[in-house]
Design an enzyme around this catalytic site. Structure first.
Site, PDB file in Angstrom:
ATOM      1  N   LYS A  44       0.808  -1.218   0.000  1.00 25.38           N
ATOM      2  CA  LYS A  44       0.000   0.000   0.000  1.00 25.38           C
ATOM      3  C   LYS A  44       0.844   1.273   0.000  1.00 25.38           C
ATOM      4  O   LYS A  44       0.338   2.344  -0.306  1.00 25.38           O
ATOM      5  CB  LYS A  44      -0.963   0.005   1.194  1.00 25.38           C
ATOM      6  CG  LYS A  44      -1.896  -1.168   1.263  1.00 25.38           C
ATOM      7  CD  LYS A  44      -2.675  -1.442  -0.001  1.00 25.38           C
ATOM      8  CE  LYS A  44      -3.799  -0.502  -0.254  1.00 25.38           C
ATOM      9  NZ  LYS A  44      -4.777  -1.035  -1.233  1.00 25.38           N
ATOM     10  N   SER A 271      -2.590 -12.935   3.388  1.00 23.58           N
ATOM     11  CA  SER A 271      -3.027 -12.792   1.988  1.00 23.58           C
ATOM     12  C   SER A 271      -1.937 -13.256   1.022  1.00 23.58           C
ATOM     13  O   SER A 271      -2.237 -13.639  -0.111  1.00 23.58           O
ATOM     14  CB  SER A 271      -3.465 -11.356   1.679  1.00 23.58           C
ATOM     15  OG  SER A 271      -2.376 -10.472   1.656  1.00 23.58           O
TER      16      SER A 271
HETATM   17  N1  PMP Z   1      -3.356  -8.045   1.076  1.00 21.65           N
HETATM   18  C1  PMP Z   1      -3.232  -7.167   2.091  1.00 21.65           C
HETATM   19  C2  PMP Z   1      -2.584  -7.625   3.355  1.00 21.65           C
HETATM   20  C3  PMP Z   1      -3.719  -5.854   1.965  1.00 21.65           C
HETATM   21  O1  PMP Z   1      -3.589  -4.986   2.984  1.00 21.65           O
HETATM   22  C4  PMP Z   1      -4.330  -5.469   0.765  1.00 21.65           C
HETATM   23  C5  PMP Z   1      -4.850  -4.057   0.628  1.00 21.65           C
HETATM   24  N2  PMP Z   1      -6.096  -3.868   1.222  1.00 21.65           N
HETATM   25  C6  PMP Z   1      -4.456  -6.415  -0.276  1.00 21.65           C
HETATM   26  C7  PMP Z   1      -3.944  -7.690  -0.077  1.00 21.65           C
HETATM   27  C8  PMP Z   1      -5.186  -6.115  -1.557  1.00 21.65           C
HETATM   28  O2  PMP Z   1      -4.644  -5.079  -2.307  1.00 21.65           O
HETATM   29  P1  PMP Z   1      -5.587  -4.107  -3.162  1.00 21.65           P
HETATM   30  O3  PMP Z   1      -6.198  -3.133  -2.213  1.00 21.65           O
HETATM   31  O4  PMP Z   1      -4.659  -3.454  -4.116  1.00 21.65           O
HETATM   32  O5  PMP Z   1      -6.628  -4.939  -3.832  1.00 21.65           O
END
Ligand code: PMP
Length: 348
Positions: A44, A271
Site C-alpha cells: 500500500k 493474503s
Molecule cells: N493483502 C493485504 C494484506 C492488503 O492490505 C491489501 C490491501 N487492502 C491487499 C492484499 C489487496 O490489495 P488491493 O487493495 O490493491 O486490492
C-alpha cells in the site's frame, strides 16, 4: 517535493521471488513480487505515495492538510508513515475488529485511530465517517482508495512494469496474474499493464472461499485474510475486464503463509499465503509450466496476535498440504535509483 523524492527510494522497486515447489511430486515455479519489503512492510506504500504525489501536483493536497482515510489497516499504516514524513496530521477510521498490531502501528506513527464497530456500519460506516470528518474539518484531504483511479494507476505505472522488466531480463513472458482483491488496485493496475504488453495474459482476482463477496456482490460470511474482501465490490474493480475469480479457504491461506515463513524464511502475511495458493490452483488449471505471477502484499509482523501464529486444523481439500516448498531465488530490483522503468531494461 524533495521529501517525496527521498521517500520514493524506499517504496516499490522490490525483488521478484522465484519460488520453487513440488505439487504432487511435480516440480513447479511461481513468481511472487516481494511487496513486504516496502517502507512500511506492505504494497500500500505504492498507492499512498502515488496518490499524495498526484494530489500535491493538482493542488488537492496542501502543506499541513489533514489526511483522513477509511482503511482495514495497511493503507492506514502507509498514509500515517508517509503523512508523518511529509508533515501532515493523519486520522484513520478502521473497523474495531482489526488486529492490535495494526491499530498500534498507526498510533506509533503519530496518527489518530477512530475505531468503527459493526453497529456503526463496519467498513462501509468507516468510509462515511471519514467523509463526514473531512467536511467538518475544512483543510482535509481524502485519498478515497476504494474509488480513486490513482490507486490503479500506481500499479499500472510501477508494480506492473517492474514485473514485466524483471521477467524480460530472463526472457520470460508472464501468462497469468492472480491477486487478492481489497480495493482491487493491484489486480486492476498490474493486470491492465501486463495485458497491454503480453496479449493473451490471464488476470484473476482472488477472494476468500469463506466470504465470497466478488462472486455474490455483497458481504457473505466471515474470513481471516485481512486486507482482502472487505464488504462490497469496490468501484475501481471491473469484473468484466478480468478472468474468473479464484477462491481460497482462509485456513489454507494461513497454513501456506506459515510454510513460506518456516520453510523458506519468507515472513509474509495471510493474503500472501492466499495469493500463492491461488497461483497453485491456476497452475492446476492451466498447466504445470504456466508462468504464474502473484504478489506477497505484506509481512507477518501485523499478525502476531492472530491465527497466523497458531496451529491451524487441516480441512479436506486444502491445497497447502500438497505443496512442498523446495527453495527460492530472487530476481533483483529493476535498477538502482530513479531510472525510468519504461526506458531502461538492462537490469543494472
Ligand atoms: N493483502 C493485504 C494484506 C492488503 O492490505 C491489501 C490491501 N487492502 C491487499 C492484499 C489487496 O490489495 P488491493 O487493495 O490493491 O486490492
Amino acid at each position: 517535493m524533495q521529501r517525496i523524492d527521498a521517500i520514493k527510494s524506499l517504496v516499490g522497486n522490490t525483488p521478484l521471488l522465484v519460488i520453487e515447489y513440488e505439487y504432487k511430486s511435480k516440480k513447479r515455479l511461481i513468481y511472487a513480487k516481494a511487496e513486504h519489503l516496502n517502507m512500511t512492510g506492505s504494497i500500500k506504500d505504492r498507492m499512498a505515495l502515488h496518490i499524495m504525489g498526484k494530489a500535491y501536483a493538482s493542488g488537492a493536497l496542501r502543506p499541513g492538510a489533514k489526511i483522513i482515510e477509511a482503511t482495514s489497516g495497511n493503507t492506514g499504516i502507509s498514509f500515517s508513515a508517509i503523512g508523518a514524513a511529509l508533515g501532515h496530521p493523519v486520522t484513520i477510521f478502521m473497523p474495531d475488529w482489526m488486529s492490535e498490531e495494526r491499530k498500534n502501528l498507526i498510533r506509533a506513527l503519530g496518527a489518530s485511530v477512530e475505531l468503527v464497530s459493526k453497529d456503526q456500519g463496519g467498513f462501509v460506516g468507516s468510509i462515511q465517517l471519514a467523509e463526514d470528518l473531512a467536511t467538518s474539518e475544512g483543510n482535509a484531504f481524502l485519498p478515497r482508495q476504494f474509488s480513486n483511479d490513482a490507486n490503479v494507476e500506481a500499479h499500472f505505472q510501477t508494480t506492473g512494469p517492474e514485473i514485466f522488466w524483471q521477467l524480460s531480463r530472463h526472457f520470460i513472458t508472464p501468462q497469468a496474474f492472480v491477486a487478492g482483491v481489497g480495493t482491487g488496485g493491484t489486480v486492476m493496475g498490474v493486470g491492465a499493464f501486463l495485458k497491454q504488453v503480453c496479449p493473451g495474459l490471464k488476470v484473476h482476482p482472488l477472494e476468500p472461499a469463506n466470504s465470497p463477496t466478488l462472486t455474490t456482490g455483497h458481504k457473505v460470511g466471515k474470513h481471516r485474510i485481512q486486507g482482502i474482501s472487505d464488504e462490497f465490490i469496490p468501484p475501481i474493480v471491473v469484473l468484466s475486464e478480468l478472468d474468473h475469480v479464484v477462491s481460497v479457504d482462509d485456513g489454507d491461506a494461513i497454513i501456506m503463509a506459515q510454510k513460506l515463513a518456516q520453510r523458506l524464511g519468507l515472513g509474509v502475511g495471510i493474503s500472501s499465503g492466499a495469493n500463492f495458493l491461488g497461483a497453485v490452483q491456476l497452475q492446476n488449471e492451466l498447466g504445470d509450466d504456466t508462468v504464474l505471477v502473484t504478489i506477497f502484499p505484506d509481512d507477518n509482523k501485523k499478525y502476531l496476535s492472530t491465527d497466523l501464529i497458531r496451529q491451524e486444523t487441516v480441512q479436506n481439500g486444502f491445497l497447502s498440504t500438497e505443496v512442498k516448498l523446495t527453495g527460492f531465488k530472487a530476481i533483483s530490483r529493476v535498477c538502482n535509483t530513479g531510472c525510468d522503468l519504461g526506458l531502461r531494461n538492462d537490469g543494472r
